[in-house]
Design an enzyme around this catalytic site. Structure first.
Site, PDB file in Angstrom:
ATOM      1  N   GLU A   2      12.563   2.273  20.075  1.00  0.00           N
ATOM      2  CA  GLU A   2      11.896   3.675  20.005  1.00  0.00           C
ATOM      3  C   GLU A   2      11.476   4.065  21.264  1.00  0.00           C
ATOM      4  O   GLU A   2      10.850   3.482  22.059  1.00  0.00           O
ATOM      5  CB  GLU A   2      11.034   3.707  19.121  1.00  0.00           C
ATOM      6  N   LYS A  26       0.975  -1.357  -0.066  1.00  0.00           N
ATOM      7  CA  LYS A  26      -0.027  -0.004  -0.046  1.00  0.00           C
ATOM      8  C   LYS A  26       0.925   1.065  -0.160  1.00  0.00           C
ATOM      9  O   LYS A  26       0.684   1.988  -0.841  1.00  0.00           O
ATOM     10  CB  LYS A  26      -0.894   0.041   0.955  1.00  0.00           C
ATOM     11  N   VAL A  27       1.837   1.417   1.116  1.00  0.00           N
ATOM     12  CA  VAL A  27       2.634   2.593   1.073  1.00  0.00           C
ATOM     13  C   VAL A  27       3.691   2.571  -0.200  1.00  0.00           C
ATOM     14  O   VAL A  27       3.612   3.655  -0.861  1.00  0.00           O
ATOM     15  CB  VAL A  27       3.407   2.536   2.424  1.00  0.00           C
ATOM     16  N   ARG A  75       9.724   0.035   9.319  1.00  0.00           N
ATOM     17  CA  ARG A  75      10.377  -0.569  10.650  1.00  0.00           C
ATOM     18  C   ARG A  75      11.516  -0.288  10.714  1.00  0.00           C
ATOM     19  O   ARG A  75      12.608  -0.943   9.889  1.00  0.00           O
ATOM     20  CB  ARG A  75       9.568  -1.802  11.019  1.00  0.00           C
ATOM     21  N   ALA A  90       2.458   8.407  10.230  1.00  0.00           N
ATOM     22  CA  ALA A  90       1.116   8.379  10.236  1.00  0.00           C
ATOM     23  C   ALA A  90       0.610   9.672  10.939  1.00  0.00           C
ATOM     24  O   ALA A  90      -0.558   9.932  10.844  1.00  0.00           O
ATOM     25  CB  ALA A  90       0.651   7.014  11.010  1.00  0.00           C
ATOM     26  N   HIS A 115       9.211   8.872  14.263  1.00  0.00           N
ATOM     27  CA  HIS A 115       7.958   7.912  13.656  1.00  0.00           C
ATOM     28  C   HIS A 115       6.654   8.815  13.673  1.00  0.00           C
ATOM     29  O   HIS A 115       5.714   8.604  14.171  1.00  0.00           O
ATOM     30  CB  HIS A 115       7.893   7.025  15.073  1.00  0.00           C
ATOM     31  N   LEU A 116       7.000   9.813  12.429  1.00  0.00           N
ATOM     32  CA  LEU A 116       5.836  10.661  12.316  1.00  0.00           C
ATOM     33  C   LEU A 116       5.258  10.186  10.939  1.00  0.00           C
ATOM     34  O   LEU A 116       4.322  10.891  10.690  1.00  0.00           O
ATOM     35  CB  LEU A 116       6.592  11.875  11.908  1.00  0.00           C
TER      36      LEU A 116
HETATM   37  N1  NAI Z   1       6.259   4.978   9.841  1.00  0.00           N
HETATM   38  C1  NAI Z   1       5.094   5.232  10.034  1.00  0.00           C
HETATM   39  O1  NAI Z   1       4.211   5.817  10.741  1.00  0.00           O
HETATM   40  C2  NAI Z   1       4.148   3.942   9.129  1.00  0.00           C
HETATM   41  C3  NAI Z   1       4.801   2.842   8.974  1.00  0.00           C
HETATM   42  N2  NAI Z   1       4.137   1.803   8.377  1.00  0.00           N
HETATM   43  C4  NAI Z   1       5.000   0.653   7.945  1.00  0.00           C
HETATM   44  O2  NAI Z   1       5.144   0.464   6.601  1.00  0.00           O
HETATM   45  C5  NAI Z   1       5.189  -0.908   6.364  1.00  0.00           C
HETATM   46  C6  NAI Z   1       4.420  -1.106   4.931  1.00  0.00           C
HETATM   47  O3  NAI Z   1       3.055  -0.877   5.345  1.00  0.00           O
HETATM   48  P1  NAI Z   1       1.910  -1.096   3.906  1.00  0.00           P
HETATM   49  O4  NAI Z   1       2.230  -0.699   2.760  1.00  0.00           O
HETATM   50  O5  NAI Z   1       0.768  -0.698   4.697  1.00  0.00           O
HETATM   51  O6  NAI Z   1       1.789  -2.708   4.127  1.00  0.00           O
HETATM   52  P2  NAI Z   1       1.547  -3.803   2.904  1.00  0.00           P
HETATM   53  O7  NAI Z   1       1.276  -5.177   3.573  1.00  0.00           O
HETATM   54  O8  NAI Z   1       0.230  -3.038   2.161  1.00  0.00           O
HETATM   55  O9  NAI Z   1       2.728  -3.868   1.928  1.00  0.00           O
HETATM   56  C7  NAI Z   1       3.855  -4.803   2.322  1.00  0.00           C
HETATM   57  C8  NAI Z   1       4.623  -5.269   1.148  1.00  0.00           C
HETATM   58  O10 NAI Z   1       5.800  -5.556   1.337  1.00  0.00           O
HETATM   59  C9  NAI Z   1       6.037  -6.716   0.404  1.00  0.00           C
HETATM   60  N3  NAI Z   1       6.965  -7.809   1.086  1.00  0.00           N
HETATM   61  C10 NAI Z   1       6.858  -8.748   1.942  1.00  0.00           C
HETATM   62  N4  NAI Z   1       8.019  -9.094   2.071  1.00  0.00           N
HETATM   63  C11 NAI Z   1       9.036  -8.650   1.262  1.00  0.00           C
HETATM   64  C12 NAI Z   1      10.457  -8.810   1.161  1.00  0.00           C
HETATM   65  N5  NAI Z   1      11.182  -9.709   1.737  1.00  0.00           N
HETATM   66  N6  NAI Z   1      10.881  -7.991   0.266  1.00  0.00           N
HETATM   67  C13 NAI Z   1      10.073  -6.910  -0.292  1.00  0.00           C
HETATM   68  N7  NAI Z   1       8.983  -6.848  -0.183  1.00  0.00           N
HETATM   69  C14 NAI Z   1       8.454  -7.681   0.543  1.00  0.00           C
HETATM   70  C15 NAI Z   1       4.468  -7.491   0.337  1.00  0.00           C
HETATM   71  O11 NAI Z   1       4.516  -8.415  -0.502  1.00  0.00           O
HETATM   72  C16 NAI Z   1       3.819  -6.427   0.422  1.00  0.00           C
HETATM   73  O12 NAI Z   1       3.487  -6.159  -0.882  1.00  0.00           O
HETATM   74  C17 NAI Z   1       4.788  -1.622   7.405  1.00  0.00           C
HETATM   75  O13 NAI Z   1       6.097  -2.020   7.852  1.00  0.00           O
HETATM   76  C18 NAI Z   1       4.224  -0.828   8.331  1.00  0.00           C
HETATM   77  O14 NAI Z   1       4.128  -0.964   9.637  1.00  0.00           O
HETATM   78  C19 NAI Z   1       2.716   2.040   7.886  1.00  0.00           C
HETATM   79  C20 NAI Z   1       2.188   3.084   8.328  1.00  0.00           C
HETATM   80  C21 NAI Z   1       2.775   4.320   9.039  1.00  0.00           C
HETATM   81  O1  HPV Z   2       0.580   2.352  11.794  1.00  0.00           O
HETATM   82  C1  HPV Z   2       1.782   2.268  11.498  1.00  0.00           C
HETATM   83  O2  HPV Z   2       2.307   0.896  11.603  1.00  0.00           O
HETATM   84  C2  HPV Z   2       2.699   3.139  12.281  1.00  0.00           C
HETATM   85  O3  HPV Z   2       3.927   2.893  12.173  1.00  0.00           O
HETATM   86  C3  HPV Z   2       2.291   4.323  12.625  1.00  0.00           C
HETATM   87  O4  HPV Z   2       2.233   4.218  14.238  1.00  0.00           O
HETATM   88  P1  HPV Z   2       1.538   5.677  14.994  1.00  0.00           P
HETATM   89  O5  HPV Z   2       0.207   5.141  14.983  1.00  0.00           O
HETATM   90  O6  HPV Z   2       1.951   6.939  14.374  1.00  0.00           O
HETATM   91  O7  HPV Z   2       2.211   5.601  16.551  1.00  0.00           O
END
Ligand code: NAI
Ligand code: HPV
Length: 599
Positions: free
Chosen positions: A316, A206-207, A287, A338, A335-336
């Site tokens: 963290e 997604k991201v 992460r 979201a 960790h901003l």
């Molecule tokens: N910094 C923040 O505040 C936020 C961090 N995140 C993190 O971002 C990451 C992605 O989130 P989404 O896109 O929602 O998840 P998602 O599940 O939609 O996408 C993850 C993708 O990674 C792929 N994947 C799995 N193993 C892999 C590998 N070994 N090599 C390459 N690709 C691989 C999957 O096939 C999938 O397409 C998660 O770790 C989530 O926790 C998400 C939202 C906010």
């Molecule tokens: O949704 C996630 O995986 C995030 O990393 C966002 O974390 P937060 O809700 O901003 O503490």
């Protein structure tokens, strides 16, 4: 023998609130609809249900800041206690008075929290995606449902990735600090341009997809690595899917968007930094654990990595004296990803609806733990549930990188009438096996179809009905993945699909077919599949290579089509053999191909 089939998952979704609502089921209805044998029906209580007395309002503890729209929704239904920055002890004390708890990533919902709740806590809502801060096993053991909000912060995380990318390239944070310190250093902070540069998006979910779209608008050339993403989805937005090595070796910029799983933990390490272009720049909004942080410091010091921009850290908050955080070529945010007003409003509404729905006794489509099966059914189906998950795990690991999984067929051979064998749990477990090794999503009976649909995976089911008396619920389960290449060519059946089949024998799930080869091994530990010329001495040769490595072999079996022609050797190992040992096995002249699979 009769065959009936049904198709379950439709086209890739566009997710809206109404989809979520329409996927909600009534928990109270589920046990009767499941595969409960007739004589058990209506007697067994659900193992897992939220039962909150409606005589008084429930109490919801909101332990981290939540958007107002979500809070209003909660307040219309419950007493809401907003208490932020609680110490672990204070949380444990308060929790015994609460029916639900809502957190973000900053609150550790540990086993002690569930133990302290005295059984009153029924729902934990994670206002975001990652649930690494919630002890899921403890939640399930204590009968507590965990729900999350997986979609509302996608765009925010992608925008933050772009913000870090551009700020890093133009030294925005460093220049800002410098000018505030009274300096005017125009020469020091000359940046690099993005246009025409290659960006590798690691994890095209997604991201990652949203980051790719936006970076294209900046004139960047985008490649992506995701072994499980369909190539046509990438091509549709002008992105090429490439191997891991090609991605890291060709990129000028690398942005990480994969989940933290055993396979991705420290995936950027010394070995992989050494393969990168000198002067590469790295962004991490996924992460912290996907990077070996000490190795990143070494790569920065050696000039392999010119700059890094990090939103997430292994621990963290990171220690104040962290070399990485304090490195002059590193830009950091706490960790901003979201944290936008809009995302937090969306997340707040999504989580409030899920928590209120759960307290009302409804099932949220975003539940991450919910073994909602009557105990009698579970006892009978237990080994088949394990079999289904392991077949899914095996099948997805046999897929060669680059060929996205889209079409899966599950075939159940059984003497039970369809009415007495509801396969939803088994299908959910196959889905779990297919998806969990490649994502951070937790799949269960509740969210399996939703998750498969979200990923554009179409799962069809077929029943082969056997004559005779239905002593056991199932004779065999077969999982086929169509339109993919395999890492192990022998797993491809005559019909051109990856095929694995299993049975339960004496209560133990066993693998009985790989491609068109018959095998017979119990599905536990790890497996090495090896196709070889059928000749004497092979077991000894492979056994001694593993023995030299102190790898414990739990079983070996050889199945062949024609004597002295080809055979499939299946070797169960307790530990993962080293790369060298696997290479030695591959180098045995009679070995035609082999693959290591973790169960
Ligand atoms: N910094 C923040 O505040 C936020 C961090 N995140 C993190 O971002 C990451 C992605 O989130 P989404 O896109 O929602 O998840 P998602 O599940 O939609 O996408 C993850 C993708 O990674 C792929 N994947 C799995 N193993 C892999 C590998 N070994 N090599 C390459 N690709 C691989 C999957 O096939 C999938 O397409 C998660 O770790 C989530 O926790 C998400 C939202 C906010
Ligand atoms: O949704 C996630 O995986 C995030 O990393 C966002 O974390 P937060 O809700 O901003 O503490």
């Amino acid at each position: 023998m009769a065959v009936s089939s049904s198709s379950l998952i439709l086209s890739p979704p566009s997710l809206t609130k109404s989809h979520l609502t329409s996927l909600s089921l009534s928990w109270k209805q589920l046990p009767r609809n499941l595969s409960l044998p007739r004589h058990h029906r209506r007697r067994a209580p659900p193992i897992f249900a939220v039962v909150v007395s409606m005589n008084s309002k429930p109490t919801i503890l909101v332990a981290e800041k939540l958007g107002d729209a979500g809070l209003d929704l909660l307040k219309s239904f419950a007493n809401v206690d907003c208490s932020y920055n609680l110490s672990p002890e204070e949380l444990c004390t308060k929790i015994s008075l609460c029916d639900a708890l809502i957190v973000r990533s900053g609150t550790k919902v540990s086993r002690e929290v569930f133990e302290s709740s005295g059984g009153r806590l029924k729902v934990v809502g994670r206002a975001g995606v990652g649930i690494d801060n919630v002890d899921l096993a403890a939640a399930t053991e204590h009968g507590c449902l965990v729900v999350n909000a997986p979609t509302a912060n996608t765009v925010a995380a992608a925008e933050h990735g772009i913000a870090l990318l551009t700020a890093m390239a133009r030294n925005v944070a460093q220049a800002d600090a410098s000018i505030k310190a009274g300096k005017w250093q125009r020469n020091k902070y000359v940046g690099v341009s993005l246009v025409g540069k290659t960006l590798a998006v690691m994890g095209f979910g997604k991201v990652g997809t949203e980051v790719a779209r936006r970076a294209k608008g900046l004139g960047m050339n985008i490649i992506a690595h995701d072994p499980y993403a369909p190539a046509d989805r990438a091509h549709a937005i002008g992105v090429d899917l490439v191997s891991f090595d090609e991605a890291i070796a060709t990129a000028d910029f690398i942005t990480l968007h994969m989940p933290l799983t055993p396979a991705t933990s420290k995936i950027l390490n010394d070995e992989n930094f050494a393969k990168m272009k000198k002067g590469v720049r790295i962004v991490n909004v996924a992460r912290g654990g996907v990077i070996d942080e000490d190795a990143l410091v070494r790569a920065l010091d050696a000039g392999i990595v010119a700059q890094a921009a990090l939103d997430v850290f292994t621990v963290e908050p990171p220690p104040k004296d962290s070399k990485l955080v304090n490195h002059e070529n590193v830009t950091v945010t706490p960790h901003l990803g979201a944290s936008t007003t809009e995302a937090q409003e969306g997340v707040a509404i999504e989580i409030a609806e899920a928590v209120v729905g759960a307290l009302r006794g409804e099932l949220a489509a975003t539940a991450v733990n919910a073994p909602m099966v009557p105990s009698e059914v579970l006892i009978e189906l237990k080994p088949y549930v394990t079999l289904a998950e392991k077949l899914g795990r095996l099948a997805v690991q046999l897929v060669a990188g680059g060929s996205g999984v889209k079409t899966v067929k599950v075939t159940y051979t059984s003497a039970r009438a369809p009415d007495d064998l509801d396969t939803r749990l088994l299908r959910a477990m196959v889905t779990k096996g297919l998806i969990e090794p490649i994502s951070s999503v937790f799949v269960n009976l509740v969210n399996a179809d939703f998750t498969a649909k979200q990923r554009g995976i179409r799962i069809s089911e077929e029943r082969v009905i056997l004559d005779g008396s239905p002593q056991k619920p199932l004779e065999a389960i077969r999982v086929q993945i169509a339109n993919v290449e395999s890492r192990f060519a022998s797993a491809i059946s005559e019909l051109g699909e990856i095929k694995v089949e299993g049975q339960v024998k004496d209560g133990i799930p066993r693998l009985t077919k790989v491609g068109d080869f018959g095998v017979d091994v119990s599905l536990e530990g790890n497996i090495i599949l090896c196709r070889q010329v059928d000749q004497p001495g092979m077991i000894g040769l492979v056994g001694s290579i593993l023995g030299e490595e102190n790898v414990n072999v739990s079983f070996m079996s050889v199945g062949r089509t024609v004597p002295r022609k080809q055979a499939i050797m299946t070797i169960g190992v307790d530990e993962k053999p080293s790369k060298e040992a696997l290479k030695k096995i591959g180098d045995i002249p009679a070995v035609e191909e082999f693959v290591f699979l973790a169960l």
